[in-house]
Each structure stands twice: as C-alpha cells, then as structure tokens.
Design a protein around this motif. Structure first.
Motif, PDB file in Angstrom:
ATOM      1  N   LEU A 175       0.853  -1.200   0.000  1.00  0.00           N
ATOM      2  CA  LEU A 175       0.000   0.000   0.000  1.00  0.00           C
ATOM      3  C   LEU A 175       0.881   1.240   0.000  1.00  0.00           C
ATOM      4  O   LEU A 175       1.611   1.489   0.972  1.00  0.00           O
TER       5      LEU A 175
ATOM      6  N   ALA B 202       0.430   4.957   2.599  1.00  0.00           N
ATOM      7  CA  ALA B 202      -0.183   4.279   3.752  1.00  0.00           C
ATOM      8  C   ALA B 202      -0.444   5.203   4.937  1.00  0.00           C
ATOM      9  O   ALA B 202      -1.308   4.920   5.763  1.00  0.00           O
TER      10      ALA B 202
ATOM     11  N   GLY C 114      -4.933   6.033   2.714  1.00  0.00           N
ATOM     12  CA  GLY C 114      -4.090   4.927   3.156  1.00  0.00           C
ATOM     13  C   GLY C 114      -4.535   4.392   4.509  1.00  0.00           C
ATOM     14  O   GLY C 114      -4.564   3.175   4.742  1.00  0.00           O
ATOM     15  N   THR C 115      -4.891   5.283   5.414  1.00  0.00           N
ATOM     16  CA  THR C 115      -5.338   4.863   6.750  1.00  0.00           C
ATOM     17  C   THR C 115      -6.630   4.048   6.641  1.00  0.00           C
ATOM     18  O   THR C 115      -6.778   2.997   7.291  1.00  0.00           O
TER      19      THR C 115
ATOM     20  N   CYS D  63      -7.568   2.354   4.032  1.00  0.00           N
ATOM     21  CA  CYS D  63      -7.220   1.081   3.376  1.00  0.00           C
ATOM     22  C   CYS D  63      -6.605   0.102   4.368  1.00  0.00           C
ATOM     23  O   CYS D  63      -6.909  -1.094   4.329  1.00  0.00           O
ATOM     24  N   ARG D  64      -5.727   0.612   5.252  1.00  0.00           N
ATOM     25  CA  ARG D  64      -5.109  -0.302   6.235  1.00  0.00           C
ATOM     26  C   ARG D  64      -6.178  -0.950   7.093  1.00  0.00           C
ATOM     27  O   ARG D  64      -6.143  -2.151   7.357  1.00  0.00           O
TER      28      ARG D  64
ATOM     29  N   LEU E 164      -1.884  -7.429   4.126  1.00  0.00           N
ATOM     30  CA  LEU E 164      -1.064  -6.238   3.908  1.00  0.00           C
ATOM     31  C   LEU E 164       0.382  -6.593   4.260  1.00  0.00           C
ATOM     32  O   LEU E 164       0.684  -6.890   5.418  1.00  0.00           O
TER      33      LEU E 164
ATOM     34  N   CYS F 179       3.695  -1.283   3.895  1.00  0.00           N
ATOM     35  CA  CYS F 179       3.139   0.073   3.938  1.00  0.00           C
ATOM     36  C   CYS F 179       4.236   1.016   3.453  1.00  0.00           C
ATOM     37  O   CYS F 179       5.335   1.014   4.008  1.00  0.00           O
TER      38      CYS F 179
ATOM     39  N   ASP G  98       5.432   4.905   2.632  1.00  0.00           N
ATOM     40  CA  ASP G  98       5.169   6.339   2.793  1.00  0.00           C
ATOM     41  C   ASP G  98       6.431   6.996   3.323  1.00  0.00           C
ATOM     42  O   ASP G  98       7.194   6.363   4.062  1.00  0.00           O
TER      43      ASP G  98
ATOM     44  N   SER H  85       3.983   6.459   9.687  1.00  0.00           N
ATOM     45  CA  SER H  85       2.647   5.868   9.801  1.00  0.00           C
ATOM     46  C   SER H  85       2.612   5.059  11.091  1.00  0.00           C
ATOM     47  O   SER H  85       3.650   4.620  11.576  1.00  0.00           O
TER      48      SER H  85
ATOM     49  N   THR I 193       6.848  -0.833   7.307  1.00  0.00           N
ATOM     50  CA  THR I 193       6.957   0.430   6.599  1.00  0.00           C
ATOM     51  C   THR I 193       8.201   0.518   5.716  1.00  0.00           C
ATOM     52  O   THR I 193       9.298   0.149   6.135  1.00  0.00           O
TER      53      THR I 193
END
Ligand code: NAD
Length: 254
Positions: free
Chosen positions: A6, A9, A14-15, A17-18, A29, A32, A34, A38, A43
C-alpha cells in the motif's frame, strides 16, 4: 491469500485502506509505503524497496499526482498488478503507462471507488441522452491537491460521449472583469465548478436543464469507508485480468 503493498499508507485514504485490509480475511497487507511516519508496521520509504523486500501480488496506490506515475512504473516493471486511486493522471500518461504493462499484468485505475459515485456516472449518461444541457459541481475537502476532481473529469467525458448537441450557455466570455472562473472549467464542453471547504469529504452534483425543468443527481461520500468495498473488489479482481482497465464499473458485474 493475496499479498498487498500500500503506497500512501500514512495518508487519509491509506489509513482507511489499512483498516479495510486488516478486516479482509483473504487479503494480507505486506508493505506500507510512505515517507511520512505511519502508525502501521511493515513500513518502507519507496515502492522499489517494498517490492524488492516483499514481492507483493498487488500495489494499491493512494499517494499524490506528483508520485503516482513513478510508483506505477516501478510496480509494472516488477510484473506487479496495480490498483490505483490517486487522481491527476492525464490521458497521455495513462497511454504511456499502458504501453509499459507486461503481458499478464493488470493496471486498474478508478477515478472513484465509491459504488454510489459510479452509479451516479451511469445515471448521468442515461439522462444526458435526453437532457444534453448539463453542468457539474464537485465538492471536496480543502486539502485536495487537484481540481477538478478525477470523478468530475470522468463524468464529463462520459456525458460528452453520450449526449446529442446541447443548446449551450454562455461560457468564459460572459465572465465580468476580475471574476475569471465564474463559469467554471470547461471539460469536454461541460462547465465544472470545484468547491473546496473543510468539513467536506467527496461530493458531486450533476445538474441537467431542459425547458421548464431541471434534474439533479447527487452523490455524497460521508467518510472514506465509502471507497473501501471498491478497493477490496479491485484487489481481488486484478489477478484474473490484464492490461489497462479504467473505472470500477468494469469490475462491478463480475
Ligand atoms: P493524503 O495527502 O492524505 O495522503 C497521501 C499520502 O501519500 C501521504 O501520506 C504522502 O506522504 C504519501 N506519498 C506521497 N508520495 C508518495 C510516494 N512517492 N510513495 C509513497 N507515499 C507517498 O491524500 P489522500 O486524501 O489520502 O488522497 C490520496 C489520493 O487519492 C489523492 O490523489 C486523492 O485525490 C485520491 N482519492 C481517490 C479516491 C478514489 O475513489 N479514486 C478517493 C479519495 C481520494
């Protein structure tokens, strides 16, 4: 179990979607991505790093108009299916991306993942055949980076392809000095008016006018959960498809 990366994220979409992915029993998932911190684990700072470390089945992208093309190119180069919600991709960029899709890989792009918004577009196409004079008002939160919205552009394209010749109305030439933009942007010959205010999420009105009557179609996304059934549907559907597909309606009938 389908493995999902994603990008974006840490953002608003993104939040959401998580959260949605954590509740989907058949989707996992695995990355993540970004630059912003996050609160999720897994990540990575770039799509390339995430692809190399986790080899996901699907990249879901909700980033920004300036980032999305490079993210998609990295995923396609690795043969990873893409589910893209980021708006601002031009027709020219999409055509260039289409040429970069490896055989058997799918690039799915939805200007709007909310099923109600897709239905609005379909109803607008029907109405435009009989009421060709139309204007669009789209309303979004005040952090949105592009105007008009991808949904408004798509709606205008679909209406323009479906409608007979409209009677027409005054355009930019009727704007008084100092009030440029009063008649909206002209997209495919249709005025589109963009409202940006705190408190809004994503909303669209399509107003048709005919002698002695108007017809207004309106869709409201009250919060970002409205987009999640569409995102999950696309994550599941891309494995059986290939090439460029634009629009959730292409997946809604199985
Ligand atoms: P946002 O600004 O809240 O989040 C975007 C996130 O992407 C940020 O955390 C940012 O740090 C991150 N980001 C930027 N470049 C990146 C990169 N190269 N790699 C990884 N992460 C990166 O924005 P948002 O409100 O979540 O919206 C994201 C996009 O989704 C926008 O283009 C918006 O218009 C679009 N959108 C589409 C739909 C739809 O149904 N298709 C619905 C809502 C929003």
């Amino acid at each position: 179990m389908k493995r999902i990366a994603l990008s974006g994220a840490a953002g608003r979409m993104g939040t959401a979607c998580r959260q949605a992915l954590s509740e989907a029993p058949d989707l996992e998932l695995v990355a993540c991505i970004d630059q912003a911190p996050s609160d999720g684990a897994l990540t990575f700072a770039t799509v390339a790093e995430a692809l190399a470390a986790t080899t996901p089945d699907v990249l879901v992208d909700f980033t920004a108009p300036a980032s999305v093309e490079a993210n998609i190119r990295a995923a396609l180069a690795a043969g990873t299916d893409c589910v893209v919600g980021t708006t601002g991709l031009s027709a020219e960029t999409l055509a260039a991306l289409e040429a970069a899709i490896p055989a058997g890989t799918c690039l799915f792009v939805a200007p709007n993942f909310a099923i109600g918004a897709v239905l609005l577009m379909q109803l607008a196409v029907q109405a435009a055949r009989f009421m060709p004079d139309v204007e669009i008002i789209e309303l979004h939160h005040n952090q949105k980076k592009d105007a008009p919205s991808g949904t408004a552009i798509r709606t205008a394209e679909l209406i323009a392809a479906a409608r007979p010749q409209p009677q027409g109305a005054p355009g930019a030439e009727s704007e008084i000095p100092g009030a440029a933009g009063a008649r909206g942007a002209c997209v495919e010959g249709i005025p589109v008016h963009s409202v940006r205010l705190p408190g809004l999420v994503a909303h669209q009105e399509v107003i048709f006018g005919g002698p002695g009557q108007t017809l207004t179609l309106r869709h409201d996304s009250m919060d970002r959960s409205s987009f999640m059934p569409g995102v999950l549907l696309a994550c599941r559907a891309v494995a059986d498809r290939s090439g460029l597909i634009v629009g959730l309606e292409k997946l809604m009938e199985g």
